[in-house]
Write a protein that holds these residues in place. Sequence first.
Motif, PDB file in Angstrom:
ATOM      1  N   LEU A  67      -2.582  -4.942   8.613  1.00 52.48           N
ATOM      2  CA  LEU A  67      -1.301  -5.549   8.222  1.00 52.48           C
ATOM      3  C   LEU A  67      -0.121  -4.747   8.760  1.00 52.48           C
ATOM      4  O   LEU A  67       1.034  -4.976   8.373  1.00 52.48           O
ATOM      5  CB  LEU A  67      -1.204  -5.663   6.700  1.00 52.48           C
ATOM      6  N   GLY A  68      -0.393  -3.799   9.630  1.00 57.71           N
ATOM      7  CA  GLY A  68       0.654  -2.957  10.196  1.00 57.71           C
ATOM      8  C   GLY A  68       0.676  -1.600   9.513  1.00 57.71           C
ATOM      9  O   GLY A  68       0.228  -1.450   8.372  1.00 57.71           O
ATOM     10  N   HIS A  69       1.194  -0.630  10.234  1.00 59.32           N
ATOM     11  CA  HIS A  69       1.269   0.727   9.702  1.00 59.32           C
ATOM     12  C   HIS A  69       2.202   0.780   8.498  1.00 59.32           C
ATOM     13  O   HIS A  69       3.280   0.181   8.513  1.00 59.32           O
ATOM     14  CB  HIS A  69       1.741   1.698  10.784  1.00 59.32           C
ATOM     15  N   CYS A  70       1.763   1.516   7.469  1.00 58.86           N
ATOM     16  CA  CYS A  70       2.617   1.807   6.310  1.00 58.86           C
ATOM     17  C   CYS A  70       3.165   0.547   5.657  1.00 58.86           C
ATOM     18  O   CYS A  70       4.370   0.441   5.400  1.00 58.86           O
ATOM     19  CB  CYS A  70       3.774   2.735   6.723  1.00 58.86           C
ATOM     20  N   HIS A  71       2.275  -0.398   5.407  1.00 58.62           N
ATOM     21  CA  HIS A  71       2.716  -1.667   4.817  1.00 58.62           C
ATOM     22  C   HIS A  71       3.306  -1.420   3.426  1.00 58.62           C
ATOM     23  O   HIS A  71       2.614  -0.945   2.524  1.00 58.62           O
ATOM     24  CB  HIS A  71       1.538  -2.629   4.716  1.00 58.62           C
ATOM     25  N   PRO A  72       4.588  -1.756   3.213  1.00 61.77           N
ATOM     26  CA  PRO A  72       5.249  -1.369   1.954  1.00 61.77           C
ATOM     27  C   PRO A  72       4.592  -1.978   0.717  1.00 61.77           C
ATOM     28  O   PRO A  72       4.485  -1.310  -0.317  1.00 61.77           O
ATOM     29  CB  PRO A  72       6.684  -1.896   2.118  1.00 61.77           C
ATOM     30  N   GLU A  73       4.128  -3.223   0.823  1.00 66.49           N
ATOM     31  CA  GLU A  73       3.562  -3.893  -0.353  1.00 66.49           C
ATOM     32  C   GLU A  73       2.210  -3.274  -0.741  1.00 66.49           C
ATOM     33  O   GLU A  73       1.925  -3.066  -1.927  1.00 66.49           O
ATOM     34  CB  GLU A  73       3.408  -5.383  -0.033  1.00 66.49           C
ATOM     35  N   VAL A  74       1.401  -2.973   0.264  1.00 61.98           N
ATOM     36  CA  VAL A  74       0.112  -2.332  -0.020  1.00 61.98           C
ATOM     37  C   VAL A  74       0.348  -0.939  -0.598  1.00 61.98           C
ATOM     38  O   VAL A  74      -0.288  -0.543  -1.590  1.00 61.98           O
ATOM     39  CB  VAL A  74      -0.750  -2.253   1.263  1.00 61.98           C
ATOM     40  N   ASN A  75       1.271  -0.212   0.010  1.00 63.96           N
ATOM     41  CA  ASN A  75       1.550   1.143  -0.477  1.00 63.96           C
ATOM     42  C   ASN A  75       2.120   1.138  -1.892  1.00 63.96           C
ATOM     43  O   ASN A  75       1.788   2.014  -2.704  1.00 63.96           O
ATOM     44  CB  ASN A  75       2.524   1.860   0.468  1.00 63.96           C
ATOM     45  N   ALA A  76       2.956   0.168  -2.194  1.00 63.10           N
ATOM     46  CA  ALA A  76       3.528   0.084  -3.544  1.00 63.10           C
ATOM     47  C   ALA A  76       2.424  -0.194  -4.560  1.00 63.10           C
ATOM     48  O   ALA A  76       2.392   0.410  -5.645  1.00 63.10           O
ATOM     49  CB  ALA A  76       4.598  -1.003  -3.602  1.00 63.10           C
ATOM     50  N   ALA A  77       1.510  -1.091  -4.213  1.00 64.21           N
ATOM     51  CA  ALA A  77       0.393  -1.405  -5.123  1.00 64.21           C
ATOM     52  C   ALA A  77      -0.453  -0.166  -5.370  1.00 64.21           C
ATOM     53  O   ALA A  77      -0.871   0.125  -6.505  1.00 64.21           O
ATOM     54  CB  ALA A  77      -0.459  -2.523  -4.522  1.00 64.21           C
ATOM     55  N   MET A  78      -0.707   0.593  -4.300  1.00 65.10           N
ATOM     56  CA  MET A  78      -1.513   1.808  -4.404  1.00 65.10           C
ATOM     57  C   MET A  78      -0.800   2.846  -5.274  1.00 65.10           C
ATOM     58  O   MET A  78      -1.399   3.426  -6.186  1.00 65.10           O
ATOM     59  CB  MET A  78      -1.750   2.347  -2.993  1.00 65.10           C
ATOM     60  N   ALA A  79       0.476   3.060  -5.016  1.00 65.39           N
ATOM     61  CA  ALA A  79       1.224   4.085  -5.753  1.00 65.39           C
ATOM     62  C   ALA A  79       1.356   3.714  -7.230  1.00 65.39           C
ATOM     63  O   ALA A  79       1.209   4.559  -8.119  1.00 65.39           O
ATOM     64  CB  ALA A  79       2.605   4.285  -5.128  1.00 65.39           C
ATOM     65  N   GLU A  80       1.613   2.443  -7.473  1.00 64.87           N
ATOM     66  CA  GLU A  80       1.783   1.994  -8.853  1.00 64.87           C
ATOM     67  C   GLU A  80       0.481   2.189  -9.632  1.00 64.87           C
ATOM     68  O   GLU A  80       0.474   2.681 -10.767  1.00 64.87           O
ATOM     69  CB  GLU A  80       2.189   0.513  -8.833  1.00 64.87           C
ATOM     70  N   GLN A  81      -0.636   1.806  -9.001  1.00 67.29           N
ATOM     71  CA  GLN A  81      -1.919   1.950  -9.695  1.00 67.29           C
ATOM     72  C   GLN A  81      -2.280   3.432  -9.878  1.00 67.29           C
ATOM     73  O   GLN A  81      -2.809   3.821 -10.918  1.00 67.29           O
ATOM     74  CB  GLN A  81      -3.017   1.225  -8.920  1.00 67.29           C
ATOM     75  N   ALA A  82      -2.003   4.246  -8.865  1.00 76.30           N
ATOM     76  CA  ALA A  82      -2.307   5.673  -8.965  1.00 76.30           C
ATOM     77  C   ALA A  82      -1.550   6.316 -10.119  1.00 76.30           C
ATOM     78  O   ALA A  82      -2.041   7.248 -10.768  1.00 76.30           O
ATOM     79  CB  ALA A  82      -1.970   6.384  -7.650  1.00 76.30           C
ATOM     80  N   ALA A  83      -0.353   5.817 -10.395  1.00 71.64           N
ATOM     81  CA  ALA A  83       0.440   6.366 -11.494  1.00 71.64           C
ATOM     82  C   ALA A  83      -0.080   5.893 -12.853  1.00 71.64           C
ATOM     83  O   ALA A  83       0.191   6.518 -13.879  1.00 71.64           O
ATOM     84  CB  ALA A  83       1.900   5.949 -11.335  1.00 71.64           C
ATOM     85  N   ARG A  84      -0.846   4.797 -12.853  1.00 74.54           N
ATOM     86  CA  ARG A  84      -1.307   4.231 -14.118  1.00 74.54           C
ATOM     87  C   ARG A  84      -2.731   4.661 -14.445  1.00 74.54           C
ATOM     88  O   ARG A  84      -3.014   5.151 -15.542  1.00 74.54           O
ATOM     89  CB  ARG A  84      -1.220   2.700 -14.052  1.00 74.54           C
ATOM     90  N   LEU A  85      -3.653   4.497 -13.488  1.00 73.58           N
ATOM     91  CA  LEU A  85      -5.064   4.805 -13.761  1.00 73.58           C
ATOM     92  C   LEU A  85      -5.875   4.725 -12.480  1.00 73.58           C
ATOM     93  O   LEU A  85      -5.723   3.788 -11.710  1.00 73.58           O
ATOM     94  CB  LEU A  85      -5.643   3.783 -14.758  1.00 73.58           C
TER      95      LEU A  85
END
Lengths: 437, 437
Positions: A67-85
Amino acid sequence: MPNRFRPGEAELPQRETELIARRDAVLGASYRLQYRKPVHFVRGEGMWLYDPDNRAYLDFYNNVPSLGHCHPEVNAAMAEQAARLSANTRYLEPKLVDYAERLVGTFPAEMDRVVFTCTGSESNDLALRIARLVSGNEGVIVTSYAYHGTSAAVAAVSPNLGAAVNLSPTVRMVALPGPSGVPDDQAASFFEAQVRAAITDLQRRGIGVAALLFDSIFSSDGVWIDPPGFIAGAVEAVREAGGLVISDEVQPGFGRTGSHMWGFERHGIVPDLATLGKPMGNGFPIGAVVGRQHPMELFGQTARYSNTFAGNTVGIAAASAVLTVLQRDGILEKVVAVSRRLRTGLELVAAHSPGIRAIRNAGLFFGVDIGSDASSSMERRMLALDLVNAMRDDGVLISTTAANEDALKIRPPLVCEDEHVDKFLVVFEAALRKCTL
Amino acid sequence: MPNRFRPGEAELPQRETELIARRDAVLGASYRLQYRKPVHFVRGEGMWLYDPDNRAYLDFYNNVPSLGHCHPEVNAAMAEQAARLSANTRYLEPKLVDYAERLVGTFPAEMDRVVFTCTGSESNDLALRIARLVSGNEGVIVTSYAYHGTSAAVAAVSPNLGAAVNLSPTVRMVALPGPSGVPDDQAASFFEAQVRAAITDLQRRGIGVAALLFDSIFSSDGVWIDPPGFIAGAVEAVREAGGLVISDEVQPGFGRTGSHMWGFERHGIVPDLATLGKPMGNGFPIGAVVGRQHPMELFGQTARYSNTFAGNTVGIAAASAVLTVLQRDGILEKVVAVSRRLRTGLELVAAHSPGIRAIRNAGLFFGVDIGSDASSSMERRMLALDLVNAMRDDGVLISTTAANEDALKIRPPLVCEDEHVDKFLVVFEAALRKCTL
């Protein structure tokens, strides 16, 4: 891997020379750098990679960040989940189940079970374990230059790794019709005959057939995808012999072919197991085996298999975002359109250049055979290598494939657009002018 | 895995019943849920996991998030890098080299090379490939209940997986002195004799010795870590026979033992290869093989090994943040102090309970043998299982280990503090009162 850095072959700036020296002093010798002059990146965005001097390189090679380098939506999903569980699969957690349902929903109805892994190699390794347990046999049939991954079991069925990696005594290689020069109307019967001969040999030796394992886009063989359906007879023959059919979807899966989500669909077959990897999390290490209920149940109830990291909620969040974008943004349809533009452009270039023998593609995976009919195999390989490196010097990234490594491997992220295709074609044509037989 | 959910064994709320039904319909049958009543988590923070009703569970089991669940600094490093670049190792990128240098800097000077992987299984699989290529032999020696991972090659040297997973014809199991009842002053000679017998057998059959592969905290055997150094003679014997010494540091590594960064250091030996995994990225899938120059160079120059996701810059960023926190915050020293408090507390409880036969630990990895001397092995296993589930019901997570699964496995994140130990001990004592032989 012919397209690699070899010390002394090209002059490098001091910054890169020093970094390479530090790499060599601490990394195992198995690490290879691509290109005669290695590239050095510090930033990525969409179709582009940037070096420390902020020079942009157009990425027509990487299929992990599909989906391209550093896809913001994928990264946001990853970061949000990492902060939760980041939960493991021994605890109940709904997102794992949600994604598993969505993923198998993209497969034919018969393939309704999934086990997660962390890499494509782990997926193929697990698929072989399942096939061997379920069939009670050991033999595996692969194509002549197949590459299926890095684990011991999978490397042993990957002839592409070369003579230094021992093949398993229970693997048999079969030739593909395309590189053997077989015409399309005889391709299916040719391939079936190859596979039947391998089955007979495995049975005569008491090994039996556990699986036919194939990359449904035959990428390391040189991208030999036509005619669609040529593998159907071979698939039947393997099933008759009690073996499982494993489609390695690490390269073609998740829409690379444009026409289909999964490469095997292009051939009109339904495998017993499909193995997923590379683009599944747009860079997050996640893979899977998706399969029919019977083999998945029999293996799971008999053997113990538990993979600590696999299916962790952070990877699931990344993979879920990837699937959402693929489906919501109509990426497959875009792949079909932009791959037509690329194919037409390459054909136009080929019409004016003696350096191109053939163009093959399924969606955004292209194999372009380099060299004239009169050239030797060494000349072809050198020309392909020269082209790849000339393009690298002009800021476009591709590499080589095929048995003789004389085919260009062109495999941009799926978010490639018309402007990127046009830029690629300009640089490709210039490289062809620079590099001559 | 005795500590697991079995349908019908315990009454569950509808929410969990429905989620389990959805899991069963889509996940392969190899997935197991822990506890008679599975736990269901939606949030994690530090030492705590939270269910959908916001009930808190104290985590004394998970060794992947060894800096605690959802560590903000590790997550920030991961997110920041993901937004900038996720490069692969075929491109020059300085952070990979920076971290590789820091990581090997925590090892003895002889071990100065690293190859990255994505999981502990991949690390052990690669280490076996290296050992077999370098030694020219096939045989592997492991302990009686060893578990080294999930790939085909590694599962075949993991007797812990049980009868349904075939062992390799080239693996030999050796008994540990502790569970065999051998006194400490004879432990080293006992173990060496076991290993020498295995070597002789492998050589007599023309298989030869590729490796002694051991978890340096012997976790799946039941946490048998004493006396320090008991493996030294066996290590020498394997080297004399041309085999490599592989320390599986997936469990003990990154400071779990408190006294040392790596478990093998506790035994005063320097292996040829060490394999890393679980806590390396505090949840991000990353592992490594760290080793001496000779085997790492010989393998790398001979065989081809390339792992797409391994060493990607995002995983490196997470692992680098983990190492920074471990070193900067003096985590190992804290592990030593808090593990003493836990050990003292457990001993006090044991002094008043007939249900505890022995307590073993290295830092924050405890094995607590359950049952009186008079109890049968079945009674012990059931009591251990009852205890684990009683504690789960009271909001504390642990599980079982050892050949008979009658030892409690207590393995909290390394950021465990006095207050957590005290809470654990209260719940443990209450569980012991509830569960009787």
